[in-house]
Motif scaffolding. Structure first.
Motif: not given
Length: 197
Positions: A38-42, A79-96
């Protein structure tokens, strides 16, 4: 060819194109290499807002860029939410989204002709290994224009759906793919007509 360029006289517009390209490339790489926490996404979000908040661009333009990426957001999160969970998918999406928005800042503040020249000059040393700098530069600049073009096509399909009262992902996907493939054919024909093969 669609261009994102918005004329202005802010710091991003006045910065030499070569220097601006290198700086934004470094920022995009930095955001892409941040850890999935999360800090990286912020930090990525704050960096992106700070880059757009300068005079001549504005945070409203960032909002337009993010809105244009809403379908990418759905895919990058779903797609990542299904495999990695909500937190990892949200952080990855913010970075993208932050990385794409920062890359978009280059085409927003640099005319296509200038951008093409910068990329061509940067690729010129690769001629020794058989890289056609002019053709590769044109390909990269066309690729930059593809995201907003696809976003515009998606908006047109959605508007037509709403006008007819149609709903559902299947009703959206088929006409969107037809329009996207037609655009690709038209772009290919235009490049062939100009001697690019």
């Amino acid at each position: 060819m669609l261009t994102l360029y918005r004329s202005g006289d802010g710091p991003w517009h006045r910065m030499p194109a070569g220097r601006k390209t290198v700086l934004l490339l470094i920022l995009v790489l930095a955001v892409s290499l941040l850890p999935p926490v999360w800090p990286a996404a912020v930090a990525a979000s704050v960096l992106c807002v700070a880059c757009y908040a300068v005079p001549g661009v504005g945070v409203r333009e960032l909002g337009r860029q993010v809105w244009a990426l809403r379908w990418l957001v759905l895919v990058a999160f779903g797609i990542p939410c299904f495999f990695l969970g909500v937190e990892a998918a949200a952080v990855g999406t913010v970075r993208i989204v932050a990385a794409v928005a920062l890359a978009g800042l280059l085409s927003l503040t640099t005319p296509v002709a200038v951008l093409l020249d910068v990329v061509e000059r940067a690729l010129r040393p690769l001629r020794r290994v058989g890289v056609d700098a002019a053709r590769t530069a044109l390909l990269l600049v066309v690729a930059l224009g593809t995201v907003p073009t696809l976003a515009r096509l998606a908006r047109e399909v959605r508007s037509a759906q709403h006008a007819r009262g149609a709903r559902g992902i299947r009703v959206f996907v088929v006409p969107f793919l037809v329009l996207a493939l037609r655009h690709a054919d038209d772009l290919g024909d235009a490049l062939t007509a100009r001697g690019v093969r």
